[in-house]
Design an enzyme around this catalytic site. Structure first.
Site, PDB file in Angstrom:
ATOM      1  N   LYS A   1      37.294  18.935  10.826  1.00 46.15           N
ATOM      2  CA  LYS A   1      38.498  18.163  10.503  1.00 46.15           C
ATOM      3  C   LYS A   1      38.186  16.685  10.547  1.00 46.15           C
ATOM      4  CE  LYS A   1      42.355  21.065  11.773  1.00 46.15           C
ATOM      5  NZ  LYS A   1      43.505  21.300  12.662  1.00 46.15           N
TER       6      LYS A   1
ATOM      7  N   ASP B   1      43.425  31.531  12.784  1.00 46.22           N
ATOM      8  CA  ASP B   1      44.726  32.195  12.919  1.00 46.22           C
ATOM      9  C   ASP B   1      45.854  31.232  13.212  1.00 46.22           C
ATOM     10  OD1 ASP B   1      43.864  31.641  15.689  1.00 46.22           O
ATOM     11  OD2 ASP B   1      45.639  32.814  16.221  1.00 46.22           O
TER      12      ASP B   1
ATOM     13  N   ASP C   1      34.365  28.221  14.264  1.00 42.31           N
ATOM     14  CA  ASP C   1      35.107  28.153  13.010  1.00 42.31           C
ATOM     15  C   ASP C   1      35.415  26.717  12.607  1.00 42.31           C
ATOM     16  OD1 ASP C   1      36.858  27.838  15.137  1.00 42.31           O
ATOM     17  OD2 ASP C   1      38.306  29.332  14.467  1.00 42.31           O
TER      18      ASP C   1
ATOM     19  N   ARG D   1      43.903  35.827  10.054  1.00 40.72           N
ATOM     20  CA  ARG D   1      42.442  35.670  10.157  1.00 40.72           C
ATOM     21  C   ARG D   1      41.714  36.370   9.014  1.00 40.72           C
ATOM     22  NH1 ARG D   1      41.240  33.623  15.363  1.00 40.72           N
ATOM     23  NH2 ARG D   1      42.536  34.437  17.044  1.00 40.72           N
TER      24      ARG D   1
ATOM     25  N   GLY E   1      37.777  33.100  16.510  1.00 41.59           N
ATOM     26  CA  GLY E   1      37.851  32.401  15.229  1.00 41.59           C
ATOM     27  C   GLY E   1      36.586  32.432  14.403  1.00 41.59           C
TER      28      GLY E   1
ATOM     29  N   ASP F   1      37.681  20.396  15.805  1.00 41.75           N
ATOM     30  CA  ASP F   1      38.968  19.699  15.714  1.00 41.75           C
ATOM     31  C   ASP F   1      38.986  18.585  16.765  1.00 41.75           C
ATOM     32  OD1 ASP F   1      41.616  19.036  15.244  1.00 41.75           O
ATOM     33  OD2 ASP F   1      42.439  20.798  16.236  1.00 41.75           O
TER      34      ASP F   1
ATOM     35  N   PHE G   1      46.714  21.925   9.598  1.00 44.35           N
ATOM     36  CA  PHE G   1      46.499  23.203  10.267  1.00 44.35           C
ATOM     37  C   PHE G   1      46.197  24.268   9.225  1.00 44.35           C
ATOM     38  CE2 PHE G   1      47.343  27.054  12.618  1.00 44.35           C
ATOM     39  CZ  PHE G   1      46.769  26.758  13.835  1.00 44.35           C
TER      40      PHE G   1
HETATM   41  P1  IMP Z   1      39.047  21.954  19.390  1.00 41.16           P
HETATM   42  O1  IMP Z   1      38.713  22.366  20.786  1.00 41.16           O
HETATM   43  O2  IMP Z   1      40.321  21.174  19.296  1.00 41.16           O
HETATM   44  O3  IMP Z   1      37.924  21.314  18.620  1.00 41.16           O
HETATM   45  O4  IMP Z   1      39.484  23.242  18.626  1.00 41.16           O
HETATM   46  C1  IMP Z   1      38.651  24.266  18.395  1.00 41.16           C
HETATM   47  C2  IMP Z   1      39.395  25.563  18.272  1.00 41.16           C
HETATM   48  O5  IMP Z   1      40.798  25.414  18.022  1.00 41.16           O
HETATM   49  C3  IMP Z   1      38.840  26.268  17.082  1.00 41.16           C
HETATM   50  O6  IMP Z   1      37.745  27.075  17.453  1.00 41.16           O
HETATM   51  C4  IMP Z   1      40.009  27.055  16.562  1.00 41.16           C
HETATM   52  O7  IMP Z   1      40.037  28.313  17.176  1.00 41.16           O
HETATM   53  C5  IMP Z   1      41.216  26.264  16.975  1.00 41.16           C
HETATM   54  N1  IMP Z   1      41.717  25.430  15.850  1.00 41.16           N
HETATM   55  C6  IMP Z   1      41.539  24.105  15.669  1.00 41.16           C
HETATM   56  N2  IMP Z   1      42.111  23.683  14.521  1.00 41.16           N
HETATM   57  C7  IMP Z   1      42.666  24.784  13.957  1.00 41.16           C
HETATM   58  C8  IMP Z   1      43.402  25.024  12.730  1.00 41.16           C
HETATM   59  O8  IMP Z   1      43.654  24.131  11.895  1.00 41.16           O
HETATM   60  N3  IMP Z   1      43.802  26.314  12.509  1.00 41.16           N
HETATM   61  C9  IMP Z   1      43.541  27.337  13.373  1.00 41.16           C
HETATM   62  N4  IMP Z   1      42.845  27.164  14.513  1.00 41.16           N
HETATM   63  C10 IMP Z   1      42.418  25.902  14.805  1.00 41.16           C
HETATM   64 MG    MG Z   2      38.161  29.302  17.975  1.00 38.16          MG
END
Ligand code: IMP
Ligand code: MG
Length: 182
Positions: A133, A161, A102, A167, A46, A105, A154
């Site tokens: 986010k 992606d 990227d 992407r 990402g 979240d 999202f």
């Molecule tokens: P986390 O571990 O939930 O913080 O998520 C991190 C990873 O989830 C990011 O590096 C992204 O690859 C993916 N991700 C989280 N939110 C989104 C989104 O809204 N769209 C696409 N990929 C996401």
């Molecule tokens: Mg990622």
């Protein structure tokens, strides 16, 4: 066939301007690091597009390392939890490490990578993300720099992606429910 998935949330010109600004800020903050001691660690796939833009706004001596994490397999739009596909490289002791991702979240990906980097005793550690986010994190982790705060939706484009697609889209777009394959 053109890809016009989703509704534009952040335009490419705004992304380019803000990424340059953050790149310059990180560069200033790393200014005291001895030459050759900066390692930028990018989380594939990402962060690929963001990293390419960011490093060109950071004209300092650095090496670039990668790791690969997957947390949204296939058509998932909620995190399944990070799984490591290619691990953190093992030469970070004494280095000034900048983790690039990227999006922040749930925080689980960055917390996992942060802890694995810290275990190697770097001289310093910073985290930079393209998007943050606005939501509660599942685990405590903070980014030192975030280019944009976005609502809890999202998004795709600029490296992000859905099911491996979109992407390459230059703007950040919100994926509407009707854009999600059933
Ligand atoms: P986390 O571990 O939930 O913080 O998520 C991190 C990873 O989830 C990011 O590096 C992204 O690859 C993916 N991700 C989280 N939110 C989104 C989104 O809204 N769209 C696409 N990929 C996401
Ligand atoms: Mg990622």
């Amino acid at each position: 066939m053109a890809d016009s998935t989703g509704r534009i949330l952040i335009r490419r010109e705004e992304i380019a301007r803000r990424v340059r600004e953050v790149g310059e800020q990180v560069t200033r903050d790393l200014g005291g690091a001895p030459e050759g001691d900066v390692v930028l660690l990018t989380i594939l796939t990402g962060a690929l597009v963001f990293t390419a833009d960011l490093i060109r706004a950071m004209p300092i001596r650095m090496s670039i390392a990668t790791l690969a994490i997957s947390s949204y397999p296939g058509r998932a739009t909620t995190s399944r939890g990070p799984s490591i596909e290619a691990d953190v490289p093992g030469r970070l002791e004494g280095k000034h490490v900048l983790i690039v991702d990227d999006i922040l979240d749930t925080g689980r990906t960055l917390a996992l990578v942060r802890d694995r980097v810290l275990a190697q005793r770097p001289a310093s550690l910073r985290i930079v993300v393209l998007l943050r986010k606005m939501r509660e994190r599942d685990v405590p982790v903070e980014a030192d720099y975030a280019c944009f705060e976005i609502p809890d939706e999202f998004v795709v484009g600029c490296g992000l992606d859905y099911d491996g697609l979109h992407r390459n889209l230059p703007d950040i777009r919100v994926l509407e429910p009707e854009d999600r394959a059933s």
